[in-house]
Enzyme design. Structure first.
Site, PDB file in Angstrom:
ATOM      1  N   HIS A  48       3.012  -2.579   9.642  1.00 30.49           N
ATOM      2  CA  HIS A  48       2.732  -1.315  10.009  1.00 30.49           C
ATOM      3  C   HIS A  48       1.473  -1.237  10.806  1.00 30.49           C
ATOM      4  O   HIS A  48       1.931  -0.419  11.963  1.00 30.49           O
ATOM      5  CB  HIS A  48       2.633  -0.565   8.905  1.00 30.49           C
ATOM      6  CG  HIS A  48       2.066   0.744   9.046  1.00 30.49           C
ATOM      7  ND1 HIS A  48       1.027   1.334   8.939  1.00 30.49           N
ATOM      8  CD2 HIS A  48       2.935   1.894   9.691  1.00 30.49           C
ATOM      9  CE1 HIS A  48       1.156   3.196   9.438  1.00 30.49           C
ATOM     10  NE2 HIS A  48       2.530   3.058   9.929  1.00 30.49           N
ATOM     11  N   GLU A  51       2.604  -2.601  14.342  1.00 30.20           N
ATOM     12  CA  GLU A  51       3.493  -0.537  15.097  1.00 30.20           C
ATOM     13  C   GLU A  51       2.752  -0.187  16.074  1.00 30.20           C
ATOM     14  O   GLU A  51       3.465   0.273  16.741  1.00 30.20           O
ATOM     15  CB  GLU A  51       4.100  -0.840  14.250  1.00 30.20           C
ATOM     16  CG  GLU A  51       6.005   0.678  14.570  1.00 30.20           C
ATOM     17  CD  GLU A  51       5.391   1.803  12.987  1.00 30.20           C
ATOM     18  OE1 GLU A  51       5.502   2.912  14.008  1.00 30.20           O
ATOM     19  OE2 GLU A  51       5.653   1.887  12.261  1.00 30.20           O
ATOM     20  N   HIS A  52       1.775   0.194  14.907  1.00 26.21           N
ATOM     21  CA  HIS A  52       0.954   1.003  16.012  1.00 26.21           C
ATOM     22  C   HIS A  52      -0.106   0.448  17.140  1.00 26.21           C
ATOM     23  O   HIS A  52       0.289   1.045  18.413  1.00 26.21           O
ATOM     24  CB  HIS A  52       0.001   1.565  14.815  1.00 26.21           C
ATOM     25  CG  HIS A  52       0.438   2.554  14.276  1.00 26.21           C
ATOM     26  ND1 HIS A  52      -0.323   4.657  14.745  1.00 26.21           N
ATOM     27  CD2 HIS A  52       0.843   2.599  13.102  1.00 26.21           C
ATOM     28  CE1 HIS A  52       0.333   4.995  13.012  1.00 26.21           C
ATOM     29  NE2 HIS A  52       1.208   3.506  12.695  1.00 26.21           N
ATOM     30  N   GLU A 126      -3.516   8.190   8.212  1.00 26.74           N
ATOM     31  CA  GLU A 126      -2.605   8.294   7.836  1.00 26.74           C
ATOM     32  C   GLU A 126      -2.454   7.874   6.299  1.00 26.74           C
ATOM     33  O   GLU A 126      -1.422   8.570   5.617  1.00 26.74           O
ATOM     34  CB  GLU A 126      -1.476   7.643   8.318  1.00 26.74           C
ATOM     35  CG  GLU A 126       0.201   7.767   8.245  1.00 26.74           C
ATOM     36  CD  GLU A 126       1.330   6.421   9.422  1.00 26.74           C
ATOM     37  OE1 GLU A 126       2.652   5.908   8.187  1.00 26.74           O
ATOM     38  OE2 GLU A 126       0.815   5.799   9.803  1.00 26.74           O
TER      39      GLU A 126
END
Length: 411
Positions: A48, A51-52, A126
């Protein structure tokens, strides 16, 4: 049916082309065969995080979004336990811009410490907002390790804990990138008003110079069969008590998956489902309840979850759910009931293929799963499910010893 042509570049990148000349827009989708299941237990959340990071600048392009916006394009991405997916929609006349952008970040990220610092903070925030500071946000942080004992599905895509992201260093980032972000570990799908030869030339120009890497064989631990019921009770400041029951089931492309999926639909897909009818409409035990399957590539879960009405205890709710399940297992599903959920599933499938980008994604996901034809076999598999299939699979899956139950009490 989704039509396609395909070819493979010398570096192993698999490319699929879906032609649709009814739209001026093209869709470009790249799926990397890496998700949170590929992480180390003490370094979770990396898929994840990447992805950023993939939007934080690459070798020759400091800002990914700026040139894309200038040609009328938009993009996004998401990570799951099984894959990391990146997609672009843009005017077909500007298709090459997408190839330029995606190939540059496949070739090499900028590996800028400032970018890593920024994205670590973004992901940490997040984690806090969506999982720790939101009502019921931590449900899957608790349910996954209850249901899974050894398989890496036991941690969420966001990560097992914040410290894993906080402690990530540049060497970790480089190692993860060069292990997984390889042309021979990716699927590229181009859809829209495009010619196959045009896509082939663009792919050769922009992607073929990227060298293939050495793929590490995936050797994930197999989750053992659950032989006794598991239970967890938690308390937090949430609006109402909630009940979660999860059962181990089959992977997305294993035999009989569709029977299990349709069984979950009969139980809790809509307001006409058994759980909703009996526990929300008739007996007012829950204010909401549903059932669904995770549809993961490795063996997944069938989930039943519901929020209790005030004055009803979780124990009462649990007993009521079990009564519905007992009845479901005892009495065969009618042909009419099965046909209804088949129609619902077919409708969902048809609507999923209306949008060009969804068609591109569906092709990519099927190809990544090992057989691109999965994308065109789904309807046949749905229609092939029989009443006996529903009964057989439900008896296998909905056993008490195969269940992990969590009581989430409102504190």
């Amino acid at each position: 049916m989704i039509s396609y042509d395909s070819f493979i570049l010398d570096n192993g990148l698999k490319v699929f082309v879906h032609q649709d000349f009814s739209t001026p827009t093209a869709a470009v989708n790249i799926v990397y065969n890496v998700g949170s299941r590929d992480e180390e237990e003490h370094k979770t959340g990396f898929a994840h995080l990447f992805e950023h990071l993939m939007f934080g600048g690459s070798k020759n392009i400091p800002s990914y979004d700026t040139p894309l916006q200038k040609v009328g394009g938009e993009n996004n991405a998401f990570t799951s336990p099984d894959i990391t997916n990146f997609y672009i929609s843009l005017p077909a006349v500007n298709l090459e811009t997408a190839f330029w952008l995606e190939s540059d970040r496949m070739m090499a990220l900028s590996f800028d410490q400032k970018v890593l610092d920024v994205q670590q903070k973004v992901v940490i925030e997040e984690f806090k907002q969506r999982y720790l500071n939101q009502p019921y946000g931590d449900v899957w942080l608790k349910l996954r390790p209850l249901a899974y004992q050894v398989h890496p599905y036991r941690w969420a895509t966001i990560g097992k804990e914040i410290s894993h992201i906080e402690n990530a260093v540049m060497d970790d980032v480089r190692n993860f990138f060069y292990k997984h972000y390889l042309p021979n570990n990716a699927i590229l799908v181009v859809a829209g008003p495009v010619q196959v030869e045009e896509v082939k030339q663009l792919a050769k120009k922009w992607f073929e110079p990227i060298p293939a890497g050495k793929l590490t064989p995936r050797n994930l631990p197999k989750e053992p069969i659950q032989t006794s019921a598991r239970f967890l009770e938690v308390e937090a400041k949430v609006p109402s008590d909630a009940l979660y029951k999860v059962y181990h089931t089959k992977g997305r492309h294993e035999g009989d998956f569709n029977a299990i999926d349709l069984a979950s639909d009969i139980l809790g897909r809509s307001k006409s489902s058994r759980l909703y009818n009996q526990l929300v409409k008739e007996n007012h035990i829950f204010n909401s309840v549903n059932a669904y399957v995770t549809a993961s590539l490795d063996p997944g879960l069938l989930i039943i979850q519901g929020n209790l009405n005030k004055g009803v205890s979780i124990e009462e709710g649990d007993a009521a759910v079990q009564a519905v399940l007992d009845e479901f297992l005892k009495n065969p599903v009618s042909e009419e009931e099965l046909q209804k959920v088949k129609n619902q599933a077919e409708s969902t499938l048809v609507f999923s293929e209306v949008e060009l980008l969804n068609r591109a994604m569906n092709l990519a996901f099927a190809a990544n799963a090992g057989n691109v034809e999965y994308v065109n076999q789904e309807s046949g598999k749905i229609q092939a499910v029989t009443v006996d299939d529903i009964s057989t699979q439900s008896q296998l899956i909905l056993k008490k010893e195969n269940c992990s139950t969590m009581y989430y009490r409102a504190g």
